[in-house]
Design an enzyme around this catalytic site. Structure first.
Site, PDB file in Angstrom:
ATOM      1  CD1 TRP A 160     -43.914  12.157 -15.784  1.00 25.15           C
ATOM      2  CD2 TRP A 160     -44.622  12.606 -13.707  1.00 25.15           C
ATOM      3  NE1 TRP A 160     -44.307  10.965 -15.215  1.00 25.15           N
ATOM      4  CE2 TRP A 160     -44.753  11.215 -13.942  1.00 25.15           C
ATOM      5  CE3 TRP A 160     -44.987  13.119 -12.473  1.00 25.15           C
ATOM      6  CZ2 TRP A 160     -45.239  10.351 -12.972  1.00 25.15           C
ATOM      7  CZ3 TRP A 160     -45.475  12.260 -11.514  1.00 25.15           C
ATOM      8  CH2 TRP A 160     -45.595  10.884 -11.759  1.00 25.15           C
ATOM      9  CG  ASP A 241     -42.016  15.785  -8.377  1.00 28.59           C
ATOM     10  OD1 ASP A 241     -41.416  14.978  -7.646  1.00 28.59           O
ATOM     11  OD2 ASP A 241     -42.760  15.427  -9.313  1.00 28.59           O
ATOM     12  CE  LYS A 277     -37.408   7.760 -13.166  1.00 28.24           C
ATOM     13  NZ  LYS A 277     -38.711   7.807 -12.510  1.00 28.24           N
TER      14      LYS A 277
END
Length: 430
Positions: A160, A241, A277
């Site tokens: 990311w 993460d 999310k």
């Protein structure tokens, strides 16, 4: 006295000159920021800007990293709506402690470490509420810099894009390790293991717990076990993460398997968690940073330092999102509703992967699209080149990042055929 009077007269004369000649004052004021250049556009947010500016009725946005239903609309989960109904008017709007909502943090740790985790029982985890996953990563990066100032962070290629920004702005030097294999469109496991082996003992590594962003490529359970054992041999620190727990497979426990393996093997790890999310709380910015410590005393010390870092950043985390999360996870009925809804979201993504692959194969594509269904989570690393992506945009009004990352959340039963046909047209001569 004469000198003071002269200074006053000179100052007054200077003011009169500036009043008579405003351009002098203007130049002086504007000089503060004259060296500031426009910041480069964010590659992901720039896609959405271009999409919104396109008047075409056929346009498709598969660049946004947010869930959409099969009509392409944003979704608010029913468990979230119910939690909001219960919360409304029931509490004051006072500051949370620097460490955030205790109840929210407790429930969040259970998701990552397990309901019956010995580490939770023994109070060995230093944990604070964070500004979603981004804030958790940044807080840890600053913690790393302050207390391990000579350390570096190893980041996978690719990752990311904001990961690089976070550790760069925390002034932690970065190195990279192999992760994605462009030819197989899968995991470069041997390259990853070589880089882990060759890194200096005691290095910091950033790992994606599940649904790797942007590739959607995850190690198998057996590969995670091998990675964990090599980390143990090298005494590396793993920072996970975990932005997609539950959203990847539809099962939060399964999506935390990598973390559980490292815990079983005796690692002391750090974890970033986010509810953007898996609960659709994108705008609430609610997450958690946790660090597993030697004992309760060390956990108290580490938490105090995490709070100290948070104080000048944002002082206290926001209240409303934390109330939503703790209300849902703290109530068996609402938690059950959430588990069903997060599985529905994951299943829709998985279904669209299957449909996209089948559509491309039915069109007679000469390429293999097996990777579309092998990858997992919100994103598909399609293998499209920047030039092919440009053609998709210019000829078909399909928007995605130029690295070929497709947000499967933007794929619907209504546009999957159009998307497949466009991809086929720009790739069939490859």
């Amino acid at each position: 006295m004469a000198m003071a009077a002269m200074t006053i007269r000179n100052s007054a004369a200077s003011r009169r000159t500036m009043m008579m000649n405003p351009s002098i004052s203007s130049r002086s004021m504007s000089s503060w920021w004259k060296n500031v250049e426009p910041a480069p556009k964010d590659p992901i947010l720039g896609v959405t800007e271009a999409f919104l500016a396109d008047p075409s009725p056929d346009k498709v946005n598969v660049g946004v990293g947010a869930y959409r239903d099969d009509n392409g609309k944003p979704v608010v989960l029913e468990c979230v709506r119910e939690a909001e109904r219960r919360i409304a008017g029931s509490s004051f709007m006072e500051y949370l402690p620097m460490g955030g909502s205790v109840k929210m943090v407790e429930e969040t740790l259970k998701l990552a470490y397990g309901n019956n985790s010995e580490f939770i029982k023994d109070k060995r985890i230093a944990a604070v509420q964070s500004l979603s996953g981004t804030g958790a990563c940044r807080l840890f990066a600053d913690f790393q810099k302050r207390f391990r100032p000579d350390s570096e962070i190893y980041i996978p290629v690719p990752t990311w894009s904001n990961h690089h920004n976070i550790w760069r702005d925390a002034q932690v030097p970065q190195k990279t390790y192999h992760y994605y294999h462009p030819e197989t469109k899968g995991l470069d496991f041997s390259g990853l293991m070589d880089d882990v082996k060759n890194a200096p003992d005691g290095s910091f590594f950033l790992l994606h717990a599940c649904a790797h962003n942007p590739t959607g490529v995850d190690p198998t359970e057996e590969q995670w076990r091998e990675i964990s054992q090599l980390f143990k041999t090298k005494n590396h620190f793993a920072f996970f993460d975990m932005a997609y727990q539950g959203f990847a497979s539809g099962d939060p426990k399964r999506d935390a398997k990598s973390i559980r393996i490292f815990l079983e093997d005796g690692h002391h790890i750090g974890i970033s968690q986010s509810y953007a999310k898996n609960m659709g709380l994108y705008g609430q910015r609610v997450g958690c940073l946790s660090v597993l410590c030697e004992d309760e005393k060390q956990a108290v010390t580490v938490k105090s330092q995490l709070q100290q870092l948070a104080r000048p950043m944002y002082s206290n985390p926001p209240l409303h999102g934390a109330q939503i999360v703790s209300t849902i996870l703290g109530d068996p009925q609402l938690k059950g509703m959430w588990l069903k809804e997060v599985k529905t979201m994951a299943d829709r993504i998985i279904s669209m992967r299957t449909t996209l692959r089948e559509s491309l194969e039915k069109l007679g594509s000469p390429l293999s699209w097996e990777h579309v269904t092998k990858q997992i989570g919100m994103f598909c690393y399609s293998g499209l080149t920047p030039e092919q992506v440009d053609r998709l945009t210019s000829e078909y009004h399909i928007y995605m990042t130029r690295n070929g990352r497709i947000s499967m959340a933007g794929v619907t039963t209504g546009n999957v055929g159009y998307l497949a046909n466009a991809i086929h047209e720009v790739t069939k001569s490859s």
